[in-house]
Design a protein around this motif. Structure first.
Motif, short mmCIF file in Angstrom:
data_model
loop_
_atom_site.label_atom_id
_atom_site.label_comp_id
_atom_site.label_asym_id
_atom_site.label_seq_id
_atom_site.Cartn_x
_atom_site.Cartn_y
_atom_site.Cartn_z
N TYR A 5 0.79 -1.23 0.00
CA TYR A 5 0.00 0.00 0.00
C TYR A 5 0.82 1.29 0.00
O TYR A 5 0.28 2.36 0.24
CB TYR A 5 -0.91 0.02 1.23
N HIS A 6 2.12 1.21 -0.24
CA HIS A 6 2.90 2.43 -0.24
C HIS A 6 3.88 2.35 -1.40
O HIS A 6 4.91 1.69 -1.31
CB HIS A 6 3.64 2.57 1.10
N MET A 7 3.55 3.02 -2.49
CA MET A 7 4.44 3.08 -3.64
C MET A 7 4.07 4.30 -4.49
O MET A 7 3.06 4.96 -4.25
CB MET A 7 4.39 1.80 -4.46
N HIS A 8 4.92 4.56 -5.48
CA HIS A 8 4.81 5.83 -6.21
C HIS A 8 4.99 5.63 -7.71
O HIS A 8 5.95 4.97 -8.14
CB HIS A 8 5.88 6.80 -5.70
N PHE A 9 4.11 6.24 -8.49
CA PHE A 9 4.23 6.26 -9.94
C PHE A 9 5.12 7.41 -10.42
O PHE A 9 5.37 7.54 -11.61
CB PHE A 9 2.85 6.45 -10.59
#
Length: 283
Positions: A5-9
């Motif tokens: 639940y913690h990521m970045h595009f």
């Protein structure tokens, strides 16, 4: 079920050609659902807040941070991101819309920005201590100018303020102030307890985050074991996350995070939808 639940595009664009890699990596790792929590520094809506809080003078850290804020930050309005995430959901992608908000001092302004958009969850993270981006390796030398007890006090105060704002579901990567291996020779327990108490009062969740395992010298999962013991005592719920910034890092060390959580007695984690929580088995 496995959830990250913690990521970045943010290293790419809001298009399927870039983000498909995250979903492909998730599938390979057996992850059922991912959550994107873009950094607020990607959005024009938050630009004013950064310039209010971040040191941008002619000092060592000020010169670096001025350049950092001017380098590919504030790329688009927040509404563009929300629209793209809604399109992914409509296409059937197993994704949730989150955001990772820095510890701004003007929480009322943050509240007004967030209120305009729908999120599945909101992460609050301590990225600045008195205007200093302490996790930036390029200005790591600033650590040598501060007593470590002072750093722990500052960090704890920022968490307490974040919790008191009542805007957040999750504390991102708790106690990642260990990331450059500046480790306390003193008993940090009073600070750990203050953070746990603030989170409990705010009904917030902790982020078991593997980013510090593979992206920083400390090479450990955050939060570290001393805080995890206290978190378990306070019955603070958890999410598991990789803090991926590249497609190939989606799901990185998630199995380790699951086993780590289990070692402290955790059997469930939180799944989000529209800021509502559901407890699900941790694997």
């Amino acid at each position: 079920m496995k959830i990250d639940y913690h990521m970045h595009f943010e290293y790419g664009s809001y298009n399927l050609a870039w983000v498909q890699g995250f979903f492909d990596s998730a599938k390979r790792c057996g992850i059922s659902e991912i959550g994107i929590s873009e950094h607020t520094h990607g959005f024009t809506d938050f630009k004013e807040l950064y310039y209010e809080d971040v040191i941008c003078d002619d000092s060592f850290i000020g010169n670096f941070q001025k350049k950092w804020l001017q380098s590919n930050k504030f790329k688009c309005p927040l509404a563009i991101y929300i629209k793209f995430m809604n399109e992914l959901k409509k296409k059937g992608y197993p994704v949730k819309t989150g955001i990772e908000v820095c510890n701004f001092q003007n929480q009322e302004k943050v509240k007004n920005i967030l209120a305009k958009h729908p999120f599945d969850y909101v992460i609050g993270s301590i990225h600045f201590l008195h205007g200093w981006a302490y996790d930036s390796s390029q200005i790591k030398a600033e650590w040598n100018k501060h007593d470590l007890k002072e750093i722990y006090e500052w960090y704890t105060q920022e968490v307490e303020k974040l919790c008191a704002a009542g805007l957040y579901d999750v504390l991102g990567h708790p106690f990642n102030i260990r990331l450059f291996k500046f480790l306390p020779a003193f008993d940090a327990t009073p600070y750990l307890i203050r953070v746990a108490e603030a989170l409990k009062k705010a009904n917030m969740i902790i982020d078991i985050n593997t980013g510090t395992r593979y992206r920083y010298p400390i090479q450990e999962i955050s939060p570290y074991p001393d805080f995890m013991k206290i978190a378990a005592q306070y019955k603070l719920p958890i999410i598991t996350s990789s803090d991926a910034h590249k497609p190939e890092d989606c799901g990185a060390y998630i199995d380790d995070a699951i086993q780590y959580a289990k070692s402290f007695g955790y059997k469930t984690r939180i799944r989000f939808k529209n800021r509502q929580r559901e407890e699900v088995p941790i694997d």
